[in-house]
Design an enzyme around this catalytic site. Structure first.
Site, short mmCIF file in Angstrom:
data_model
loop_
_atom_site.label_atom_id
_atom_site.label_comp_id
_atom_site.label_asym_id
_atom_site.label_seq_id
_atom_site.Cartn_x
_atom_site.Cartn_y
_atom_site.Cartn_z
N VAL A 30 0.88 -1.17 0.00
CA VAL A 30 0.00 0.00 0.00
C VAL A 30 0.91 1.22 0.00
CG1 VAL A 30 -1.80 1.28 1.23
CG2 VAL A 30 -1.83 -1.22 1.22
N LYS A 31 1.15 1.75 -1.20
CA LYS A 31 2.06 2.88 -1.35
C LYS A 31 1.33 4.17 -1.66
CE LYS A 31 5.81 -0.03 -3.00
NZ LYS A 31 6.74 -0.32 -4.10
N THR A 32 0.11 4.07 -2.19
CA THR A 32 -0.65 5.25 -2.57
C THR A 32 -2.07 5.12 -2.03
OG1 THR A 32 -1.48 4.28 -4.63
CG2 THR A 32 0.66 5.41 -4.73
N ASP A 35 -3.98 2.41 -3.78
CA ASP A 35 -3.79 1.09 -3.17
C ASP A 35 -4.63 0.96 -1.90
OD1 ASP A 35 -1.84 0.56 -5.11
OD2 ASP A 35 -0.21 1.22 -3.81
#
Length: 144
Positions: A30-32, A35
């Site tokens: 979960v980077k953004t 996500d």
């Protein structure tokens, strides 16, 4: 000499650690906020302490989600735009750009593109079902 001691100490310390292989199926980055939307949605359920694809989804691929620009950049702004996370079990692709907010009990299916014009706002009303739709311009539905 000081660099050699530091390097030697690093090598010595790293010899005490072991690596753990994690299968790709257990890795869900979960980077953004795009996500984050996927992970918070009904696309995933928890089984035996792991996040797994919801078996009610017709196919096991993850939809392409693009939440654009400054309105969805950080988690606080992202959360302020959703009264609750839409149903996305039948979603293939979602693109959102501009000042867009989502009501409750919204269902997204197929390909959905929502683009608010600069200086305009789009409010997706509670209970809306968007299937293979493009929404652009401005849209505000007010309760009376």
């Amino acid at each position: 000499m000081e660099q050699l001691v530091s390097r030697g100490t690093c090598i010595l310390l790293t010899m005490c650690f072991i690596g753990v292989r994690v299968p790709r199926s257990r890795f869900l980055p979960v980077k953004t906020t795009s996500d984050l939307l996927l992970v918070m949605s009904d696309l995933y359920t928890i089984a035996n302490g792991s996040l797994v694809m919801n078996p009610n989804r017709g196919f096991m691929s993850v939809p392409l989600v693009k939440l654009g620009d400054i309105n969805f950049r950080n988690v606080k702004d992202f959360l302020s735009r959703f009264q609750n996370i839409p149903n996305m079990l039948e979603l293939d692709h979602l693109t959102v750009s501009g000042d867009v907010t989502f009501g409750t009990s919204i269902t997204l299916k197929g390909t959905v593109i929502i683009i608010a014009n600069h200086g305009e706002r789009i409010d997706i009303p509670s209970g809306a079902v968007l299937e293979n739709k493009i929404v652009s311009g401005n849209l505000r539905i007010l309760d009376h």
